[in-house]
Design a protein around this motif. Structure first.
Motif, PDB file in Angstrom:
ATOM      1  N   GLU A  14     -29.562  -5.945  32.374  1.00 36.27           N
ATOM      2  CA  GLU A  14     -30.962  -6.178  32.010  1.00 36.27           C
ATOM      3  C   GLU A  14     -31.211  -5.855  30.543  1.00 36.27           C
ATOM      4  OE1 GLU A  14     -33.292  -3.791  34.657  1.00 36.27           O
ATOM      5  OE2 GLU A  14     -34.700  -5.419  34.936  1.00 36.27           O
ATOM      6  N   VAL A  15     -30.694  -4.710  30.129  1.00 36.30           N
ATOM      7  CA  VAL A  15     -30.970  -4.242  28.777  1.00 36.30           C
ATOM      8  C   VAL A  15     -30.247  -5.097  27.739  1.00 36.30           C
ATOM      9  CG1 VAL A  15     -30.424  -2.353  27.227  1.00 36.30           C
ATOM     10  CG2 VAL A  15     -31.507  -1.883  29.392  1.00 36.30           C
ATOM     11  N   ALA A  16     -29.022  -5.498  28.073  1.00 38.57           N
ATOM     12  CA  ALA A  16     -28.217  -6.152  27.036  1.00 38.57           C
ATOM     13  C   ALA A  16     -28.237  -7.675  27.111  1.00 38.57           C
ATOM     14  CB  ALA A  16     -26.784  -5.649  27.113  1.00 38.57           C
ATOM     15  N   LEU A  17     -28.332  -8.244  28.294  1.00 42.20           N
ATOM     16  CA  LEU A  17     -28.054  -9.678  28.392  1.00 42.20           C
ATOM     17  C   LEU A  17     -29.132 -10.515  29.064  1.00 42.20           C
ATOM     18  CD1 LEU A  17     -24.370  -9.205  29.493  1.00 42.20           C
ATOM     19  CD2 LEU A  17     -25.125  -9.969  27.256  1.00 42.20           C
TER      20      LEU A  17
ATOM     21  N   PHE B 124     -31.194  -7.804  25.173  1.00 42.82           N
ATOM     22  CA  PHE B 124     -30.560  -7.882  23.862  1.00 42.82           C
ATOM     23  C   PHE B 124     -30.651  -6.602  23.050  1.00 42.82           C
ATOM     24  CE2 PHE B 124     -31.653 -12.270  25.011  1.00 42.82           C
ATOM     25  CZ  PHE B 124     -30.364 -12.693  25.229  1.00 42.82           C
ATOM     26  N   ARG B 125     -30.601  -5.462  23.750  1.00 42.91           N
ATOM     27  CA  ARG B 125     -30.324  -4.220  23.037  1.00 42.91           C
ATOM     28  C   ARG B 125     -28.856  -3.913  23.331  1.00 42.91           C
ATOM     29  NH1 ARG B 125     -34.146   0.027  25.441  1.00 42.91           N
ATOM     30  NH2 ARG B 125     -33.723   1.310  23.622  1.00 42.91           N
ATOM     31  N   MET B 126     -27.987  -4.532  22.540  1.00 41.32           N
ATOM     32  CA  MET B 126     -26.554  -4.450  22.844  1.00 41.32           C
ATOM     33  C   MET B 126     -26.048  -3.012  22.826  1.00 41.32           C
ATOM     34  SD  MET B 126     -25.706  -7.481  23.488  1.00 41.32           S
ATOM     35  CE  MET B 126     -26.297  -9.134  23.247  1.00 41.32           C
ATOM     36  N   GLY B 127     -26.474  -2.234  21.820  1.00 39.15           N
ATOM     37  CA  GLY B 127     -25.998  -0.862  21.704  1.00 39.15           C
ATOM     38  C   GLY B 127     -26.393  -0.031  22.911  1.00 39.15           C
ATOM     39  N   TYR B 128     -27.619  -0.216  23.348  1.00 39.27           N
ATOM     40  CA  TYR B 128     -28.118   0.563  24.478  1.00 39.27           C
ATOM     41  C   TYR B 128     -27.360   0.177  25.749  1.00 39.27           C
ATOM     42  CZ  TYR B 128     -31.760   3.377  26.647  1.00 39.27           C
ATOM     43  OH  TYR B 128     -32.440   4.365  27.289  1.00 39.27           O
ATOM     44  N   GLY B 129     -27.150  -1.129  25.911  1.00 39.07           N
ATOM     45  CA  GLY B 129     -26.372  -1.605  27.057  1.00 39.07           C
ATOM     46  C   GLY B 129     -24.975  -1.012  27.042  1.00 39.07           C
TER      47      GLY B 129
ATOM     48  N   ILE C 218     -28.913 -19.798  23.867  1.00 39.14           N
ATOM     49  CA  ILE C 218     -29.409 -20.144  22.533  1.00 39.14           C
ATOM     50  C   ILE C 218     -28.855 -19.181  21.486  1.00 39.14           C
ATOM     51  CG2 ILE C 218     -31.564 -18.825  22.835  1.00 39.14           C
ATOM     52  CD1 ILE C 218     -32.925 -20.958  21.072  1.00 39.14           C
ATOM     53  N   ARG C 219     -28.636 -17.950  21.880  1.00 36.93           N
ATOM     54  CA  ARG C 219     -28.129 -16.985  20.909  1.00 36.93           C
ATOM     55  C   ARG C 219     -26.728 -17.359  20.451  1.00 36.93           C
ATOM     56  NH1 ARG C 219     -31.692 -12.621  21.617  1.00 36.93           N
ATOM     57  NH2 ARG C 219     -30.439 -11.230  20.383  1.00 36.93           N
ATOM     58  N   ASN C 220     -25.955 -17.955  21.344  1.00 35.59           N
ATOM     59  CA  ASN C 220     -24.608 -18.360  20.944  1.00 35.59           C
ATOM     60  C   ASN C 220     -24.635 -19.628  20.118  1.00 35.59           C
ATOM     61  OD1 ASN C 220     -23.693 -16.215  22.410  1.00 35.59           O
ATOM     62  ND2 ASN C 220     -23.397 -17.422  24.270  1.00 35.59           N
ATOM     63  N   PHE C 221     -25.366 -20.639  20.617  1.00 35.72           N
ATOM     64  CA  PHE C 221     -25.222 -21.924  19.920  1.00 35.72           C
ATOM     65  C   PHE C 221     -25.990 -21.987  18.612  1.00 35.72           C
ATOM     66  CE2 PHE C 221     -28.521 -23.420  23.133  1.00 35.72           C
ATOM     67  CZ  PHE C 221     -29.521 -23.680  22.218  1.00 35.72           C
ATOM     68  N   LEU C 222     -26.869 -21.030  18.350  1.00 39.81           N
ATOM     69  CA  LEU C 222     -27.495 -21.029  17.024  1.00 39.81           C
ATOM     70  C   LEU C 222     -26.532 -20.523  15.962  1.00 39.81           C
ATOM     71  CD1 LEU C 222     -31.161 -19.808  17.566  1.00 39.81           C
ATOM     72  CD2 LEU C 222     -30.347 -22.103  17.120  1.00 39.81           C
TER      73      LEU C 222
ATOM     74  N   ARG D 150     -44.752 -13.979  25.471  1.00 42.90           N
ATOM     75  CA  ARG D 150     -44.359 -14.681  24.250  1.00 42.90           C
ATOM     76  C   ARG D 150     -45.010 -14.039  23.036  1.00 42.90           C
ATOM     77  NH1 ARG D 150     -44.278 -21.131  25.760  1.00 42.90           N
ATOM     78  NH2 ARG D 150     -43.357 -20.896  27.830  1.00 42.90           N
ATOM     79  N   ASP D 151     -46.139 -13.351  23.256  1.00 44.59           N
ATOM     80  CA  ASP D 151     -46.822 -12.715  22.132  1.00 44.59           C
ATOM     81  C   ASP D 151     -46.283 -11.318  21.855  1.00 44.59           C
ATOM     82  OD1 ASP D 151     -48.495 -14.812  21.448  1.00 44.59           O
ATOM     83  OD2 ASP D 151     -49.990 -14.276  22.943  1.00 44.59           O
ATOM     84  N   ALA D 152     -45.903 -10.604  22.911  1.00 41.29           N
ATOM     85  CA  ALA D 152     -45.367  -9.255  22.717  1.00 41.29           C
ATOM     86  C   ALA D 152     -43.857  -9.349  22.541  1.00 41.29           C
ATOM     87  CB  ALA D 152     -45.700  -8.379  23.925  1.00 41.29           C
ATOM     88  N   PRO D 153     -43.247  -8.384  21.843  1.00 40.71           N
ATOM     89  CA  PRO D 153     -41.792  -8.393  21.737  1.00 40.71           C
ATOM     90  C   PRO D 153     -41.147  -8.288  23.128  1.00 40.71           C
ATOM     91  CG  PRO D 153     -42.741  -6.577  20.477  1.00 40.71           C
ATOM     92  CD  PRO D 153     -43.865  -7.255  21.164  1.00 40.71           C
ATOM     93  N   ALA D 154     -39.981  -8.904  23.273  1.00 39.65           N
ATOM     94  CA  ALA D 154     -39.356  -9.026  24.594  1.00 39.65           C
ATOM     95  C   ALA D 154     -39.294  -7.694  25.346  1.00 39.65           C
ATOM     96  CB  ALA D 154     -37.957  -9.613  24.442  1.00 39.65           C
ATOM     97  N   GLU D 155     -38.894  -6.657  24.648  1.00 41.61           N
ATOM     98  CA  GLU D 155     -38.679  -5.373  25.314  1.00 41.61           C
ATOM     99  C   GLU D 155     -39.990  -4.807  25.849  1.00 41.61           C
ATOM    100  OE1 GLU D 155     -36.452  -3.000  22.554  1.00 41.61           O
ATOM    101  OE2 GLU D 155     -36.507  -1.392  24.058  1.00 41.61           O
ATOM    102  N   MET D 156     -41.026  -4.882  25.014  1.00 43.01           N
ATOM    103  CA  MET D 156     -42.335  -4.383  25.445  1.00 43.01           C
ATOM    104  C   MET D 156     -42.848  -5.238  26.593  1.00 43.01           C
ATOM    105  SD  MET D 156     -44.417  -1.925  24.576  1.00 43.01           S
ATOM    106  CE  MET D 156     -45.307  -1.522  26.074  1.00 43.01           C
ATOM    107  N   ALA D 157     -42.627  -6.555  26.501  1.00 39.07           N
ATOM    108  CA  ALA D 157     -43.086  -7.448  27.559  1.00 39.07           C
ATOM    109  C   ALA D 157     -42.466  -7.041  28.889  1.00 39.07           C
ATOM    110  CB  ALA D 157     -42.727  -8.892  27.218  1.00 39.07           C
ATOM    111  N   LYS D 158     -41.172  -6.776  28.870  1.00 38.35           N
ATOM    112  CA  LYS D 158     -40.459  -6.431  30.106  1.00 38.35           C
ATOM    113  C   LYS D 158     -41.010  -5.137  30.714  1.00 38.35           C
ATOM    114  CE  LYS D 158     -36.934  -6.001  32.991  1.00 38.35           C
ATOM    115  NZ  LYS D 158     -36.684  -6.887  34.099  1.00 38.35           N
ATOM    116  N   VAL D 159     -41.072  -4.108  29.899  1.00 32.70           N
ATOM    117  CA  VAL D 159     -41.526  -2.812  30.407  1.00 32.70           C
ATOM    118  C   VAL D 159     -42.966  -2.910  30.900  1.00 32.70           C
ATOM    119  CG1 VAL D 159     -41.911  -0.401  29.809  1.00 32.70           C
ATOM    120  CG2 VAL D 159     -40.022  -1.629  28.793  1.00 32.70           C
ATOM    121  N   SER D 160     -43.814  -3.592  30.129  1.00 33.03           N
ATOM    122  CA  SER D 160     -45.222  -3.619  30.497  1.00 33.03           C
ATOM    123  C   SER D 160     -45.435  -4.454  31.755  1.00 33.03           C
ATOM    124  CB  SER D 160     -46.068  -4.140  29.343  1.00 33.03           C
ATOM    125  OG  SER D 160     -45.613  -5.408  28.934  1.00 33.03           O
TER     126      SER D 160
END
Lengths: 307, 419
Positions: A265-268, A273-278, B75-79, B378-388
């Motif tokens: 969940e954290v990394a992928l 995409f918090r690779m270090g944390y993962g 997308i992270r790979n192919f970019l 989409r408006d909040a950063p991914a990590e905050m979106a997930k936790v919230s």
């Protein structure tokens, strides 16, 4: 003539053949083991000291990822839940071993159609974990699931197993036990084939039967099977990922996470995409596994020396 | 003879020049990556690309369609390696990691062209980061309350516009043995939609952005007010039980069977509801009610986008493709009812006659003075979106844990935004 006098020049390879040969045979395996296991272990550890989103530049943060994990533990947050669930998995998953043993004992007889029964019991191990997960998800479904139909028969329920943070981990473990029990059963069935009939005969003459026969005569002979069953069950419990991913996605509100899923969940995952944390979580998971691996290696080594 | 021939070729050249806009013929390869993996959008996109190819016979176009969920990680790979020339993605904060990593091409030059500048002005903000534009939108859709008109009629209810009417309506629906709203929060984002609306109606559009940018504490009284309003609905039994076990699709049958009266959703819910047998007489739409009369109404309207990766090899053709996608005619075509069934981004396009698209279009163009948000995740950063969103889900199941949940989100905010 001189040709006779000159001793035949042996090549270096020829002289050292005995010593080189094993390494040559080991080389392909060692190479892959290094590339896919040993080197990544160190890479993971290295990565866990960085903060990196997989795209930009990695920033060295020392042990801050571990510090964050520690605070998650103190705050009873996601990491705490994951570790606690991992422990529950480890303990309850071991139930597959006695369950597998008793099914094996039950099936170890010669009656008509026994092969069919054996394959039916083995069936859950053959189907994919994804299917197992889906079947159990429907089984637990709070509105039309079989479980609640069954409970309402006794005037109980309804019970939303996968939607209640108190039951969800146990619900998934039960789903996991279904194929794992079948696996242990097969291990014991093959083990039972190798049980020495003369010892049973001797035991019988000495008046052993039932539990005493099982405990003193059969089980000691099944030690190798028990050992393998123990190893695969522990490993299965620690890498429990697919069922969680299919049945709950770690939910509800993250209460069925285990370390492997949390790492993903954290990394992928989509919001990760918090690779270090993962990587830091992966290192913790690796250290836990290392305890078991060390124990397994040690007991295997002891076994070898005993012979 | 000779001169006649000359004149005809000249005339021919003229007419060709008139028919085809004035640019050099494009050549080479154009690789397009799409995340429109569902059958209908896929067919729409492929048909659109065929029309583009017909205009540019010199161009060799290669289209790759990737599963929508898998695309989000691929997308992270192919970019970075083996990069296509055009790729789909989402607007606002969702494109920020790639913009910051320098993986999306700055296309501000396209937005400076009058054709785009004049007709796409409404979505410019969602495509802008650091004062530059990083792609073009190709479709968007409204969010709002889709409800069972027949159930409302049966109970003598009308479309509410204020919070009091909303609560009164809901009480009657609950009293009739139904839930007011169906929802499936297994994948969390549906709860994000509810939070967005309650929060934007309680505290306004600017507050939404400030909260998404981490400028406001989660333990702020205004956030608590949002949750207090939410709790009113939860406590009266407005939502279906066990929603944490369902996906948004699995929550649809409750509405189809009449066990729930409404669904706060994006317009994409209309198609499956119709397929499940609800006619347009049974199904209707209203804008989410006003709560705080002092804040202007603002809506969620997620926008899907096309981008040119910075490592693309045929950027000239890619730009031409982007111009083609946002042109008025193409926008009318791909967003019509038989294709995407969503809203066109070009002001000169016409909106399909579908009643939901018409209502949505009117709502967004004339009754959303506060602004148009993308969506919480989409408006909040991914990590905050997930936790919230996990917090929102927990809150919907256990509303009494609100303080503990908000304290947890506040801790997360301090960690996530401080770097």
């Amino acid at each position: 003539m001189s040709a006779v006098d000159v001793p035949e020049q042996e090549s270096w390879f020829h002289r050292n053949q005995q010593r080189i040969a094993p390494w040559l045979f080991l080389a392909p395996g060692l190479l892959f083991f290094m590339v896919y296991v040993i080197i990544p272990v160190f890479q993971s550890f290295n990565l866990s000291l960085y903060e990196w989103d997989g795209l930009g530049a990695a920033e060295y943060v020392g042990f801050r990822n571990y510090e964050d994990l520690y605070w998650e533990w103190v705050d009873r947050d996601a990491f705490y839940t994951s570790l606690k669930n991992n422990l529950i998995w480890l303990i309850l998953y071991l139930a597959a071993i006695p369950a597998g043993l008793f099914i094996a004992l039950f099936l170890n007889q010669t009656v008509a159609g026994i092969r069919l029964y054996k394959s039916l019991f083995f069936f859950p191990f053959v189907i994919s974990q994804v299917v197992v997960g889906l079947v159990f998800t429907w089984f637990y479904d709070p509105t039309f699931g079989l479980l609640n139909e069954f409970l309402s028969f006794f005037g109980l329920g309804p019970l939303n197993v996968l939607g209640d943070e108190r039951f969800v981990t146990y619900g998934i473990i039960v789903a996991g036990l279904w194929p794992q029990t079948a696996y242990c059963m097969i291990l014991y069935l093959t083990g039972l084939n190798a049980v020495d009939p003369e010892q049973i005969e001797a035991g019988r003459l000495d008046g052993a039967k039932g539990w005493r026969m099982l405990w003193h005569i059969i089980l000691p002979q099944l030690r190798p099977a028990t050992f393998i069953a123990f190893v695969v069950t522990i490993i299965g419990a620690l890498r429990s990922f697919d069922l969680i991913s299919i049945m709950t996605q770690g939910g509800p509100f993250g209460s069925s996470r285990v370390l492997a899923y949390y790492m993903f969940e954290v990394a992928l995952s989509e919001y990760g995409f918090r690779m270090g944390y993962g990587a830091a979580i992966a290192v913790i998971l690796f250290l836990i596994m290392l305890c078991f691996i060390a124990y397994f290696l040690w007991s295997m080594y002891r076994e070898e020396r005993g012979h | 003879m000779h001169s006649i021939y000359k004149r005809t070729t000249a005339a021919l050249a003229m007419s060709v020049a008139l028919a085809v806009p004035a640019y050099a013929e494009l050549t080479g390869e154009l690789r397009i990556f799409l995340d429109t993996s569902n059958p209908a959008p896929r067919a729409t996109m492929e048909a659109m690309i065929d029309r583009f190819a017909a205009e540019h016979p010199g161009l060799e176009i290669e289209t790759t369609v990737i599963d929508r969920e898998a695309y989000k990680t691929q997308i992270r790979n192919f970019l970075t390696a083996d990069t296509p020339d055009v790729a789909t993605w989402y607007a606002a904060n969702r494109m920020k990691p790639y913009v910051e990593a320098g993986l999306f091409e700055d296309v501000s030059d396209l937005w400076a062209e009058p054709e785009i500048a004049e007709n796409l002005a409404s979505t410019k903000g969602a495509m802008t980061i650091d004062g530059k534009q990083w792609g073009v939108p190709y479709t968007y859709y409204q969010w709002g309350v889709y409800y069972r008109k027949d159930i409302f009629d049966e109970l003598g209810l009308s479309e509410p516009t204020t919070w009091e009417e909303e609560l009164a309506n809901c009480q009657k629906i609950v009293d009739s043995g139904r839930a007011c709203y169906t929802i499936g929060t297994k994948f969390l984002w549906t709860a994000g939609g509810w939070f967005d609306y309650l929060n934007m109606r309680t505290n306004g559009f600017d507050f939404h952005n400030q909260l998404a940018n981490g400028e406001i504490s989660w333990e702020d009284d205004r956030v608590k007010q949002t949750f207090a309003n939410w709790k009113q609905l939860i406590d009266m039994g407005a939502f279906i039980d066990n929603h944490q076990t369902y996906s948004w699709q699995e929550a649809l049958p409750f509405m189809v069977n009449g066990e729930a009266a409404a669904y706060l959703m994006g317009n994409f819910a209309v198609a499956p509801l119709r397929e499940a047998g609800l006619s347009d007489d049974q199904l209707d739409f209203y804008q989410f009610v006003a709560i705080n009369p002092d804040v202007e109404l603002a809506e969620d309207a997620p926008t899907d986008t096309f981008h040119i990766p910075a490592n693309a090899s045929n950027k000239e053709a890619a730009r031409e493709f982007l111009r083609f996608v946002v042109s008025a005619d193409e926008q009318t075509e791909i967003n019509n009812g038989s294709n995407l069934g969503q809203l066109p981004v070009n002001a000169k396009s016409s909106v399909d006659n579908d009643k939901f698209l018409q209502q949505g279009f009117n709502m967004l163009s004339s009754n959303s003075p506060g602004g148009v948000a993308q969506f919480w995740d989409r408006d909040a950063p991914a990590e905050m979106a997930k936790v919230s969103m996990e917090g929102f889900q927990e809150f919907m199941v256990k509303p009494d844990n609100a303080d503990r949940i908000l304290a947890k989100l506040e801790r997360a905010r301090q960690r996530i935004y401080d770097n």
